[in-house]
Scaffold this active site. Structure first.
Site, PDB file in Angstrom:
ATOM      1  N   ARG A  15      10.677  29.139 -10.482  1.00  0.00           N
ATOM      2  CA  ARG A  15      11.267  30.423 -10.880  1.00  0.00           C
ATOM      3  C   ARG A  15      10.562  31.638 -10.271  1.00  0.00           C
ATOM      4  O   ARG A  15      11.065  32.762 -10.336  1.00  0.00           O
ATOM      5  CB  ARG A  15      11.287  30.534 -12.414  1.00  0.00           C
ATOM      6  CG  ARG A  15      12.411  29.723 -13.030  1.00  0.00           C
ATOM      7  CD  ARG A  15      12.249  29.580 -14.520  1.00  0.00           C
ATOM      8  NE  ARG A  15      11.158  28.663 -14.858  1.00  0.00           N
ATOM      9  CZ  ARG A  15      10.716  28.449 -16.089  1.00  0.00           C
ATOM     10  NH1 ARG A  15      11.252  29.101 -17.100  1.00  0.00           N
ATOM     11  NH2 ARG A  15       9.738  27.592 -16.318  1.00  0.00           N
ATOM     12  N   GLY A  77       5.249  15.007 -14.518  1.00  0.00           N
ATOM     13  CA  GLY A  77       5.032  15.493 -15.878  1.00  0.00           C
ATOM     14  C   GLY A  77       3.565  15.746 -16.177  1.00  0.00           C
ATOM     15  O   GLY A  77       2.673  15.372 -15.405  1.00  0.00           O
ATOM     16  N   GLU A 154       9.309  18.635 -27.640  1.00  0.00           N
ATOM     17  CA  GLU A 154       9.758  19.597 -26.640  1.00  0.00           C
ATOM     18  C   GLU A 154      11.069  20.222 -27.091  1.00  0.00           C
ATOM     19  O   GLU A 154      11.898  19.555 -27.724  1.00  0.00           O
ATOM     20  CB  GLU A 154       9.943  18.901 -25.279  1.00  0.00           C
ATOM     21  CG  GLU A 154       8.636  18.527 -24.621  1.00  0.00           C
ATOM     22  CD  GLU A 154       7.678  19.691 -24.539  1.00  0.00           C
ATOM     23  OE1 GLU A 154       7.908  20.600 -23.731  1.00  0.00           O
ATOM     24  OE2 GLU A 154       6.680  19.710 -25.292  1.00  0.00           O
ATOM     25  N   SER A 404     -12.027  75.972  15.871  1.00  0.00           N
ATOM     26  CA  SER A 404     -10.732  75.386  15.517  1.00  0.00           C
ATOM     27  C   SER A 404      -9.991  74.874  16.745  1.00  0.00           C
ATOM     28  O   SER A 404     -10.169  75.384  17.849  1.00  0.00           O
ATOM     29  CB  SER A 404      -9.860  76.432  14.823  1.00  0.00           C
ATOM     30  OG  SER A 404     -10.453  76.764  13.595  1.00  0.00           O
ATOM     31  N   ALA A 422     -13.346  77.926  20.029  1.00  0.00           N
ATOM     32  CA  ALA A 422     -12.046  77.477  19.502  1.00  0.00           C
ATOM     33  C   ALA A 422     -11.100  77.153  20.650  1.00  0.00           C
ATOM     34  O   ALA A 422     -11.139  77.787  21.701  1.00  0.00           O
ATOM     35  CB  ALA A 422     -11.456  78.567  18.622  1.00  0.00           C
TER      36      ALA A 422
HETATM   37  C1  UD1 Z   1       4.474  22.447 -21.568  1.00  0.00           C
HETATM   38  C2  UD1 Z   1       4.410  21.609 -22.827  1.00  0.00           C
HETATM   39  C3  UD1 Z   1       4.993  22.408 -23.997  1.00  0.00           C
HETATM   40  C4  UD1 Z   1       4.239  23.711 -24.144  1.00  0.00           C
HETATM   41  C5  UD1 Z   1       4.193  24.479 -22.846  1.00  0.00           C
HETATM   42  C6  UD1 Z   1       3.263  25.636 -22.929  1.00  0.00           C
HETATM   43  C7  UD1 Z   1       4.673  19.329 -22.030  1.00  0.00           C
HETATM   44  C8  UD1 Z   1       5.602  18.190 -21.927  1.00  0.00           C
HETATM   45  N1  UD1 Z   1       5.173  20.402 -22.620  1.00  0.00           N
HETATM   46  O1  UD1 Z   1       5.839  22.686 -21.317  1.00  0.00           O
HETATM   47  O2  UD1 Z   1       4.913  21.666 -25.189  1.00  0.00           O
HETATM   48  O3  UD1 Z   1       4.823  24.491 -25.170  1.00  0.00           O
HETATM   49  O4  UD1 Z   1       3.746  23.648 -21.773  1.00  0.00           O
HETATM   50  O5  UD1 Z   1       3.344  26.412 -21.797  1.00  0.00           O
HETATM   51  O6  UD1 Z   1       3.542  19.234 -21.636  1.00  0.00           O
HETATM   52  N2  UD1 Z   1       2.276  20.495 -14.399  1.00  0.00           N
HETATM   53  C9  UD1 Z   1       1.667  19.668 -13.472  1.00  0.00           C
HETATM   54  N3  UD1 Z   1       2.308  18.539 -13.080  1.00  0.00           N
HETATM   55  C10 UD1 Z   1       3.498  18.169 -13.565  1.00  0.00           C
HETATM   56  C11 UD1 Z   1       4.128  19.016 -14.514  1.00  0.00           C
HETATM   57  C12 UD1 Z   1       3.489  20.165 -14.912  1.00  0.00           C
HETATM   58  O7  UD1 Z   1       0.566  19.972 -13.001  1.00  0.00           O
HETATM   59  O8  UD1 Z   1       4.003  17.123 -13.176  1.00  0.00           O
HETATM   60  C13 UD1 Z   1       1.585  21.719 -14.814  1.00  0.00           C
HETATM   61  C14 UD1 Z   1       2.354  22.969 -14.478  1.00  0.00           C
HETATM   62  O9  UD1 Z   1       1.955  23.465 -13.196  1.00  0.00           O
HETATM   63  C15 UD1 Z   1       1.939  23.912 -15.592  1.00  0.00           C
HETATM   64  C16 UD1 Z   1       1.669  22.992 -16.760  1.00  0.00           C
HETATM   65  O10 UD1 Z   1       1.455  21.708 -16.218  1.00  0.00           O
HETATM   66  O11 UD1 Z   1       0.759  24.613 -15.285  1.00  0.00           O
HETATM   67  C17 UD1 Z   1       2.803  22.975 -17.747  1.00  0.00           C
HETATM   68  O12 UD1 Z   1       3.939  22.459 -17.097  1.00  0.00           O
HETATM   69  P1  UD1 Z   1       5.405  23.013 -17.365  1.00  0.00           P
HETATM   70  O13 UD1 Z   1       6.361  22.237 -16.582  1.00  0.00           O
HETATM   71  O14 UD1 Z   1       5.421  24.479 -17.220  1.00  0.00           O
HETATM   72  O15 UD1 Z   1       5.578  22.601 -18.887  1.00  0.00           O
HETATM   73  P2  UD1 Z   1       6.424  23.329 -19.936  1.00  0.00           P
HETATM   74  O16 UD1 Z   1       7.832  22.862 -19.809  1.00  0.00           O
HETATM   75  O17 UD1 Z   1       6.162  24.767 -19.906  1.00  0.00           O
HETATM   76 CA    CA Z   2       5.401  26.451 -18.484  1.00  0.00          CA
END
Ligand code: UD1
Ligand code: CA
Length: 459
Positions: A15, A77, A154, A404, A422
Site C-alpha cells: 500500500r 505469514g 484476525e 560595488s 566600484a
Molecule cells: C498482524 C497481526 C495482527 C495485529 C497486527 C498489528 C498476524 C497474523 N496478525 O496483522 O493480529 O493486529 O499485525 O499490526 O500476525 N511480515 C513478515 N513476513 C510475512 C508477513 C508479515 O515479515 O510473511 C511482517 C510485516 O512486514 C509486518 C509484520 O510482519 O512488519 C506484520 O505483518 P502484516 O501483514 O502487516 O500483519 P497484519 O495483517 O497487520
Molecule cells: Ca500491518
C-alpha cells in the site's frame, strides 16, 4: 535473563506504492526502522535480528553491528517470518521480543515494561495490547469471562461478536525462547489468508496449558503502524510534535509548533528561538541563543551561539557564533562562516570560507573563495569562478574593501588591505594595500544633448 529481539519487516508494504522497502521510508528524517531499533536498544536489547524480504539488500545496508538480518522468501505469514530466525537464534534461552518494523512511535519504556511484566510473571508469551475505539483490521484479543487470554482472532477470520472486541493485538510480543521454534513449526495456515499466523501461537500455548499473558499499553498512539502514505504523514506529525516538545522542555522556544519542522537528529541549544515556517533537517546542530526563522531551511548545518538566520536556505555548511544571515541568503554546501559574519539579502555562497566579521551584505555570488577577516564586499560583487570547464579559486585578504559591482575573474588573489574600485573587473592579482580600479575611464562629452534640448524647447 538474556534478551533478544526480532523485527518483522519482510512484508511487501504494497500500500505504500513504492520501490523503497516500507521500513526505509523516513519519518522526521530517519528511516522508520531506525526508531524501532533505537527503542529496542534503549530497552536494553543488544541482540537484534531483522527478517527482511522485499528489497532485503537495501534494508541490510548500514545496519548497526549488533543487528543481524535474515531473508524470508516467499513471505508466508508472521509465524513463518519468525521461524526464519531459528538458526540465528539457535540455543537462545532468554526472552525474545517480536515487533514489526513499521511502528516507529513505540517507546523504549513500553517495550521495557512489556518485557519486565513478561519476566516477572514468568509467562511463555505476553502480548502487548491496546484498546482502540475503532479496532479496524487489527487482530482481536479474545478473553474468557475471568479475563484470561484465550486467543487472538484476525479481523478477517472473526465472527460478529469477536469483531466488537476493542482490545487489539499490537503485533508486539514477548516470548520465552524455550520451545518457541518447535511450536512455530506446528502452526497451520488454515485461515482466510492461507498464511502462517504468529497469533495462532497464543491459542496453541493456552491449549497446552502454558502461561500466556496480555499487557496493555497506556498510550495507544504508540502502536500506530504505517501501511500507506497517509499513515506515514499521520505518524510523522505525531513524531514531529514529540521532537518539538522535547526541544521546548529543554529550553528552546518554538513559537508555532504546528508550523515548525525539525528532524530527529537535530540538536538545538538553550534559549534559541525557532520562528514559524522553519525546517531544520538532517544532522544539524544549532547553538544556544540563536534566532532561527521565520522561514529558514537548514540541512546538515552547524550553527554557533547567538546567530540570527532569517528567510534563508543553508546546506551542509558551518555558521559561526553571532553570524547574521538573511533575509534571502542561499548558502550552498561547503561554506564555513567564522564568527560575526554578515551575509545579507540575495547573496549566494558556495564553497566559501568567510573570515571573522567579514560582510557580504547584498546581491553577490561568492563561490570557491577564501576570504579573510574584516573584509567588506560591495553590493553586486561576483566571483567568476567557472571558465566553462573548470572551477577556479578567489582569495581575498584581511580588511580588503571591495567596491560595488566588482567581478573577480578567478583564479585571482586580492591582498590584505587592498581596495577595489566600484565596477572593476579584476583579472590580475592585487598586492596588499593597493588600490585597483579596472574599468573604462569616464568620458564626458560636454553639450552633447543641448541640440535636443533646444529642439524640445522649440516645439
Ligand atoms: C498482524 C497481526 C495482527 C495485529 C497486527 C498489528 C498476524 C497474523 N496478525 O496483522 O493480529 O493486529 O499485525 O499490526 O500476525 N511480515 C513478515 N513476513 C510475512 C508477513 C508479515 O515479515 O510473511 C511482517 C510485516 O512486514 C509486518 C509484520 O510482519 O512488519 C506484520 O505483518 P502484516 O501483514 O502487516 O500483519 P497484519 O495483517 O497487520
Ligand atoms: Ca500491518
Amino acid at each position: 535473563m538474556q534478551r533478544a529481539a526480532v523485527i518483522l519487516a519482510a512484508g511487501k508494504g504494497t500500500r505504500m506504492k513504492s520501490e523503497l522497502p516500507k521500513v526505509l521510508h523516513k519519518v522526521c528524517g530517519r528511516p522508520m526502522l531506525d526508531y524501532v531499533m533505537e527503542a529496542l536498544k534503549k530497552a536494553g536489547i543488544e541482540n537484534i535480528v531483522i527478517v527482511a524480504g522485499h528489497h532485503g539488500d537495501m534494508v541490510a545496508k548500514n545496519l548497526p553491528e549488533n543487528v543481524g538480518i535474515v531473508d524470508q522468501h516467499p513471505q508466508l505469514g508472521t509465524a513463518h517470518a519468525l521461524l526464519q530466525t531459528k538458526e540465528k537464534l539457535e540455543g537462545f534461552g532468554g526472552n525474545l521480543l517480536v515487533i514489526g518494523g513499521d511502528t516507529p512511535l513505540i517507546t523504549h519504556l513500553s517495550l521495557k515494561n512489556l518485557l519486565e511484566y513478561h519476566e516477572n510473571i514468568g509467562a511463555r508469551a505476553t502480548v502487548l495490547t491496546a484498546d482502540l475505539a475503532d479496532p479496524g483490521n487489527y487482530g482481536r484479543i479474545i478473553r474468557e469471562s475471568t479475563g484470561k487470554v484465550l486467543k487472538i482472532v484476525e479481523q478477517r477470520d472473526a465472527g460478529q461478536e469477536e469483531l466488537t472486541v476493542q482490545e487489539i493485538n499490537t503485533g508486539i510480543y514477548a516470548f520465552s525462547g524455550e520451545g518457541l521454534f518447535d511450536a512455530l513449526l506446528e502452526i497451520k495456515n488454515n485461515n482466510a489468508q492461507k498464511e502462517y499466523y504468529l497469533t495462532d501461537l497464543i491459542e496453541k500455548y493456552v491449549k497446552a496449558g502454558l502461561s500466556v499473558a496480555a499487557f496493555k499499553i497506556k498510550d495507544s498512539r504508540e502502536i500506530l503502524g504505517i501501511n500507506d502514505r497517509c499513515q506515514l504523514a499521520e505518524v510523522e506529525s505525531i513524531m514531529r510534535q514529540r521532537i518539538l516538545t522535547d526541544l521546548m522542555l529543554s529550553g528552546v522556544t518554538v513559537v508555532d509548533p504546528k508550523n515548525t519542522f525539525v528532524d530527529k537528529d537535530v540538536e538545538v541549544g538553550q534559549d534559541t528561538t525557532i520562528l514559524p515556517f522553519t525546517i531544520i533537517e538532517g544532522k544539524s546542530f544549532i547553538g544556544p541563543d540563536c534566532t532561527i526563522g521565520p522561514g529558514a531551511h537548514l540541512v546538515d548545518v552547524q550553527v554557533g551561539a547567538g546567530a540570527l538566520i532569517k528567510n534563508s536556505i543553508i546546506m551542509e555548511s558551518s555558521i559561526g557564533n553571532n553570524c547574521n544571515i538573511g533575509p534571502f541568503a542561499y548558502i550552498r554546501p561547503g561554506c564555513v562562516l567564522e564568527q560575526g559574519v554578515k551575509v545579507g539579502d540575495f547573496v549566494e555562497l558556495k564553497k566559501a570560507k568567510i573570515g571573522v566579521k567579514s560582510k557580504v551584505p547584498h546581491l553577490s555570488y561568492i563561490g570557491d573563495t577564501t576570504m579573510g577577516s574584516d573584509v567588506n564586499i560591495g553590493a553586486g560583487t561576483i566571483t567568476c569562478n567557472y571558465d566553462g570547464s573548470n572551477k577556479w579559486p578567489t582569495i581575498i585578504g584581511n580588511r580588503a574593501f571591495v567596491g560595488s559591482n566588482t567581478n573577480f575573474v578567478a583564479p585571482v588573489e586580492i591582498g590584505s588591505g587592498a581596495v577595489i574600485g566600484a565596477g572593476s573587473t579584476i583579472t590580475k592579482n592585487v598586492p596588499d594595500n593597493a588600490l585597483s580600479v579596472a574599468r573604462g575611464r569616464q568620458k564626458n562629452i560636454e553639450g552633447y544633448n543641448d541640440k535636443k534640448t533646444i529642439k524640445e524647447k522649440d516645439l
